[in-house]
Write a protein that holds these residues in place. Structure first.
Motif, PDB file in Angstrom:
ATOM      1  N   HIS A   1       0.831  -1.212   0.000  1.00 35.76           N
ATOM      2  CA  HIS A   1       0.000   0.000   0.000  1.00 35.76           C
ATOM      3  C   HIS A   1       0.861   1.255   0.000  1.00 35.76           C
ATOM      4  N   LYS A   2       1.914   1.244   0.783  1.00 37.19           N
ATOM      5  CA  LYS A   2       2.791   2.411   0.869  1.00 37.19           C
ATOM      6  C   LYS A   2       3.406   2.736  -0.484  1.00 37.19           C
ATOM      7  N   LYS A   3       3.901   1.728  -1.181  1.00 37.29           N
ATOM      8  CA  LYS A   3       4.523   1.970  -2.478  1.00 37.29           C
ATOM      9  C   LYS A   3       3.486   2.420  -3.504  1.00 37.29           C
ATOM     10  N   GLU A   4       2.350   1.718  -3.539  1.00 42.59           N
ATOM     11  CA  GLU A   4       1.325   2.065  -4.517  1.00 42.59           C
ATOM     12  C   GLU A   4       0.766   3.468  -4.258  1.00 42.59           C
ATOM     13  N   GLN A   5       0.616   3.817  -2.991  1.00 42.44           N
ATOM     14  CA  GLN A   5       0.088   5.135  -2.676  1.00 42.44           C
ATOM     15  C   GLN A   5       1.049   6.248  -3.081  1.00 42.44           C
ATOM     16  N   GLN A   6       2.340   6.019  -2.927  1.00 39.36           N
ATOM     17  CA  GLN A   6       3.315   7.014  -3.341  1.00 39.36           C
ATOM     18  C   GLN A   6       3.263   7.238  -4.852  1.00 39.36           C
ATOM     19  N   LEU A   7       3.138   6.148  -5.606  1.00 37.43           N
ATOM     20  CA  LEU A   7       2.986   6.265  -7.053  1.00 37.43           C
ATOM     21  C   LEU A   7       1.710   7.011  -7.410  1.00 37.43           C
ATOM     22  N   THR A   8       0.657   6.740  -6.654  1.00 38.67           N
ATOM     23  CA  THR A   8      -0.626   7.403  -6.876  1.00 38.67           C
ATOM     24  C   THR A   8      -0.524   8.896  -6.622  1.00 38.67           C
ATOM     25  N   PHE A   9       0.129   9.271  -5.543  1.00 39.93           N
ATOM     26  CA  PHE A   9       0.295  10.694  -5.238  1.00 39.93           C
ATOM     27  C   PHE A   9       1.103  11.399  -6.328  1.00 39.93           C
ATOM     28  N   GLU A  10       2.142  10.736  -6.826  1.00 37.57           N
ATOM     29  CA  GLU A  10       2.955  11.328  -7.886  1.00 37.57           C
ATOM     30  C   GLU A  10       2.135  11.508  -9.162  1.00 37.57           C
ATOM     31  N   LEU A  11       1.278  10.531  -9.462  1.00 38.83           N
ATOM     32  CA  LEU A  11       0.414  10.642 -10.640  1.00 38.83           C
ATOM     33  C   LEU A  11      -0.582  11.783 -10.467  1.00 38.83           C
ATOM     34  N   MET A  12      -1.191  11.883  -9.295  1.00 36.45           N
ATOM     35  CA  MET A  12      -2.153  12.953  -9.038  1.00 36.45           C
ATOM     36  C   MET A  12      -1.490  14.324  -9.127  1.00 36.45           C
ATOM     37  N   ALA A  13      -0.305  14.432  -8.531  1.00 32.05           N
ATOM     38  CA  ALA A  13       0.407  15.714  -8.542  1.00 32.05           C
ATOM     39  C   ALA A  13       0.718  16.157  -9.961  1.00 32.05           C
ATOM     40  N   GLY A  14       1.127  15.206 -10.797  1.00 28.68           N
ATOM     41  CA  GLY A  14       1.442  15.546 -12.180  1.00 28.68           C
ATOM     42  C   GLY A  14       0.202  15.903 -12.987  1.00 28.68           C
ATOM     43  N   LEU A  15      -0.865  15.139 -12.811  1.00 27.43           N
ATOM     44  CA  LEU A  15      -2.080  15.381 -13.588  1.00 27.43           C
ATOM     45  C   LEU A  15      -2.742  16.703 -13.225  1.00 27.43           C
ATOM     46  N   GLN A  16      -2.737  17.042 -11.947  1.00 22.35           N
ATOM     47  CA  GLN A  16      -3.455  18.251 -11.553  1.00 22.35           C
ATOM     48  C   GLN A  16      -2.764  19.536 -12.026  1.00 22.35           C
ATOM     49  N   GLU A  17      -1.571  19.411 -12.555  1.00 20.39           N
ATOM     50  CA  GLU A  17      -0.886  20.569 -13.138  1.00 20.39           C
ATOM     51  C   GLU A  17      -1.319  20.820 -14.574  1.00 20.39           C
ATOM     52  N   ILE A  18      -2.073  19.879 -15.141  1.00 19.02           N
ATOM     53  CA  ILE A  18      -2.511  20.007 -16.536  1.00 19.02           C
ATOM     54  C   ILE A  18      -3.812  20.804 -16.586  1.00 19.02           C
ATOM     55  N   GLU A  19      -3.875  21.772 -17.437  1.00 17.66           N
ATOM     56  CA  GLU A  19      -5.063  22.621 -17.561  1.00 17.66           C
ATOM     57  C   GLU A  19      -6.267  21.798 -18.012  1.00 17.66           C
ATOM     58  N   GLY A  20      -7.405  22.017 -17.358  1.00 17.99           N
ATOM     59  CA  GLY A  20      -8.642  21.331 -17.744  1.00 17.99           C
ATOM     60  C   GLY A  20      -8.859  19.983 -17.102  1.00 17.99           C
ATOM     61  N   ILE A  21      -7.950  19.544 -16.222  1.00 18.14           N
ATOM     62  CA  ILE A  21      -8.066  18.241 -15.565  1.00 18.14           C
ATOM     63  C   ILE A  21      -8.928  18.350 -14.306  1.00 18.14           C
ATOM     64  N   THR A  22      -9.814  17.382 -14.129  1.00 15.71           N
ATOM     65  CA  THR A  22     -10.565  17.225 -12.888  1.00 15.71           C
ATOM     66  C   THR A  22     -10.289  15.844 -12.326  1.00 15.71           C
ATOM     67  N   LEU A  23      -9.758  15.787 -11.110  1.00 18.50           N
ATOM     68  CA  LEU A  23      -9.481  14.515 -10.450  1.00 18.50           C
ATOM     69  C   LEU A  23     -10.638  14.150  -9.529  1.00 18.50           C
ATOM     70  N   LEU A  24     -10.987  12.881  -9.496  1.00 22.21           N
ATOM     71  CA  LEU A  24     -12.026  12.389  -8.606  1.00 22.21           C
ATOM     72  C   LEU A  24     -11.401  11.769  -7.356  1.00 22.21           C
ATOM     73  N   GLY A  25     -12.190  11.681  -6.308  1.00 23.15           N
ATOM     74  CA  GLY A  25     -11.731  10.992  -5.103  1.00 23.15           C
ATOM     75  C   GLY A  25     -11.107  11.914  -4.079  1.00 23.15           C
ATOM     76  N   PRO A  26     -10.566  11.329  -3.008  1.00 24.78           N
ATOM     77  CA  PRO A  26      -9.944  12.121  -1.938  1.00 24.78           C
ATOM     78  C   PRO A  26      -8.831  13.008  -2.481  1.00 24.78           C
ATOM     79  N   GLU A  27      -8.620  14.127  -1.816  1.00 25.31           N
ATOM     80  CA  GLU A  27      -7.623  15.087  -2.272  1.00 25.31           C
ATOM     81  C   GLU A  27      -6.219  14.517  -2.133  1.00 25.31           C
ATOM     82  N   LEU A  28      -5.285  15.127  -2.832  1.00 26.87           N
ATOM     83  CA  LEU A  28      -3.887  14.694  -2.810  1.00 26.87           C
ATOM     84  C   LEU A  28      -3.360  14.664  -1.375  1.00 26.87           C
ATOM     85  N   GLY A  29      -2.779  13.533  -0.989  1.00 25.89           N
ATOM     86  CA  GLY A  29      -2.233  13.372   0.352  1.00 25.89           C
ATOM     87  C   GLY A  29      -3.122  12.592   1.289  1.00 25.89           C
ATOM     88  N   ALA A  30      -4.423  12.481   0.965  1.00 29.93           N
ATOM     89  CA  ALA A  30      -5.349  11.707   1.791  1.00 29.93           C
ATOM     90  C   ALA A  30      -5.188  10.219   1.492  1.00 29.93           C
TER      91      ALA A  30
END
Length: 392
Positions: free
Chosen positions: A279-308
Motif C-alpha cells: 500500500h505504501k509503495k502504490e500510494q506514493q505512485l498514486t500521489f505522484e500521478l495525481m500531482a502531475g495530472l493536476q498541473e494540466i489545464e482542464g483536468i478534474t481529479l475524482l476521489g480524496p484530495e492529494l495526500g489523503a
C-alpha cells in the motif's frame, strides 16, 4: 500502439499485471504434477491436488485473520463470491443497507432480490469525493436490517471505507457485515475478527496477484448460507442434498486447481511483502500521478484530495475530451493501458457528478515504475493540448 513497444500497464484495478514469477511457475507445476480432481479420488495425484487447495486456504486465512481455513470458500471471482453471500443470506422481508459506492456485483444481486422477494434496500450516499459518513450508515439501520454491504475501497474514487468502525456498529446493532474487498485484498490490512467482518468477498486476480478465475468468500463460522450451486462435492455423495460440511457446502463441482495453485503463490508473495508495504509503495505512485495530472489545464481529479489515504486509483476527466477517446489515444499512440467508462459503478458516477460522461481510470500497481507515471502524465498533457478544449 506501435508493434513490440513495451506496454505501460495502469489498469491494475481491473486485473493486476505482471504477476510474480512464482505464480506462473506454480501453475505450470500444478498442470504437470497435480491436475487431478481434488477431494474426489484417493490416488496420489488427487491427494496432491487437495493439498494444493488446502495450502491456498491456509495462506488466505493467515492473510485475513481467519481462524479456520475451511471458512474460506473458493469462487470464480469477487462477483461470484458476492452473489453467494447476498443470495445465500437474505430472505423475503429483509432490509439491507448498502452505499452509493457499490459495484454492480453488489447492486444488481440486491436489486434482483428486491424484484423477486421484496427485500428492502437503502443506499447511503457518499460525498462527492467518495467519503462515507459513519453516522448516516448507523442511522440507516432499522429493526429488520439483516445485512450491511460496503466496498472496502471504491473502484472509482479510491476512497477507503472505515470498515473497523462500521464493524463496531453492525456488531452492536446485530447486523451482518459484508465487505467487498475487490480493491483492498492484498493491499490493505484486513483482519476479519478485529474488524467485525462476517462475510469477506475477494478476488484472486487483483491485489492477491493470482490468475483470473480465482477468488473466494470468507464466511463467519457462526453463519450458514444457502449454497449458490448444488452438485458434486466428493463428500456425502450418498445424500440427495448438499452437505453441511465446509468448504464442500459452497464449492460444488471441480475446482480450478491450476489457478488456485497460482493464487497460493500470489498470496504467499503478499504475505512476504506485507499489505502495508504494498500500500505504501502504490500510494506514493498514486500521489505522484495525481500531482502531475493536476498541473494540466482542464483536468478534474475524482476521489480524496492529494495526500489523503486512498488505494491506487486515479480517476479523472479532461475538459473537452471524451474519456473513451482519451483511453483510446493513450493505448494506440503511447502504449499506456487505462480504463474508461463507468467501471460498473453507475451509482458512484452519480455521486461524482460524472454519470453523463464516465471517467478515465488509471491504476498503478506494485510493479509500476516511477518512469511509467512520468510517461502517463506527459502523454495526458500532450493529448489534452492536441484534443482539449483549447486545442481543437
Amino acid at each position: 500502439m506501435q508493434e513490440n513497444k513495451p506496454i505501460i500497464y495502469l489498469d491494475n484495478a481491473a486485473t493486476s499485471w505482471p504477476k510474480p514469477p512464482a505464480v506462473l511457475e506454480a501453475m505450470e507445476r500444478s498442470m504437470k504434477e497435480s491436475a487431478a480432481n481434488p477431494g474426489r479420488g484417493s490416488h496420489a495425484m488427487a491427494v496432491k491436488a487437495s493439498r494444493v487447495l488446502f495450502e491456498t486456504r491456509k495462506r488466505l486465512a493467515r492473510l485475513f485473520g481467519a481462524k479456520n481455513p475451511n471458512d474460506i470458500a473458493f469462487a470464480l471471482n469477487t462477483t461470484h463470491a458476492l452473489n453467494l453471500a447476498i443470495q445465500g443470506l437474505l430472505k423475503p422481508g429483509d432490509h439491507v443497507v448498502a452505499t452509493t459506492l457499490e459495484h454492480n456485483s453488489v447492486r444488481r444481486p440486491l436489486e434482483a432480490l428486491k424484484r423477486r422477494f421484496g427485500i428492502d434496500v437503502t443506499y447511503v450516499s457518499a460525498d462527492a469525493r467518495g467519503i462515507l459518513n459513519i453516522e448516516e450508515i448507523d442511522a440507516a439501520i432499522m429493526g429488520k436490517t439483516r445485512l450491511l454491504a460496503v466496498t472496502h475501497s471504491s473502484n472509482l474514487f479510491g476512497s477507503i471505507a472505515p470498515v473497523g468502525e462500521i464493524g463496531e456498529i453492525t456488531r452492536k446493532r446485530g447486523v451482518k457485515l459484508l465487505v467487498d474487498a475487490a480493491q483492498s485484498a492484498g493491499v490493505l490490512p484486513i483482519d476479519v475478527g478485529s474488524m467485525g467482518i462476517d462475510l469477506l468477498a475477494f478476488p484472486g486476480h487483483k491485489g492477491l496477484m493470482g490468475p483470473q478465475g480465482t477468488g473466494g468468500l470468507f464466511i463467519h463460522p457462526d453463519l450458514e448460507l444457502e449454497p449458490l450451486m448444488q452438485g458434486g462435492t466428493g463428500s456425502k455423495s450418498e445424500a440427495p442434498e448438499q452437505p453441511l460440511v465446509r468448504p464442500d457446502r459452497y464449492e460444488a463441482g471441480t475446482q480450478n486447481t491450476v489457478g488456485l495453485a497460482g493464487l497460493s503463490e500470489g498470496v504467499n508473495y503478499v504475505l512476504k511483502e506485507t499489505p502495508e508495504a504494498i500500500h505504501k509503495k502504490e500510494q506514493q505512485l498514486t500521489f505522484e500521478l495525481m500531482a502531475g495530472l493536476q498541473e494540466i489545464e482542464g483536468i478534474t481529479l475524482l476521489g480524496p484530495e492529494l495526500g489523503a489515504d486512498r488505494t491506487a486509483i486515479v480517476s479523472f476527466l479532461v475538459e473537452g475530451i471524451d474519456p473513451s477517446e482519451m483511453a483510446f489515444v493513450l493505448d494506440q499512440q503511447f502504449g499506456i493501458a487505462v480504463r474508461a467508462g463507468f467501471h460498473c459503478t453507475p451509482l458512484g458516477h452519480e455521486t461524482a457528478g460524472t454519470y453523463e460522461t464516465g471517467a478515465v481510470r488509471a491504476s498503478p500497481g506494485y510493479f509500476t515504475e516511477k518512469s511509467d507515471i512520468v510517461s502517463m502524465v506527459e502523454a495526458v498533457k500532450e493529448i489534452s493540448q492536441a484534443l482539449g478544449k483549447s486545442g481543437r
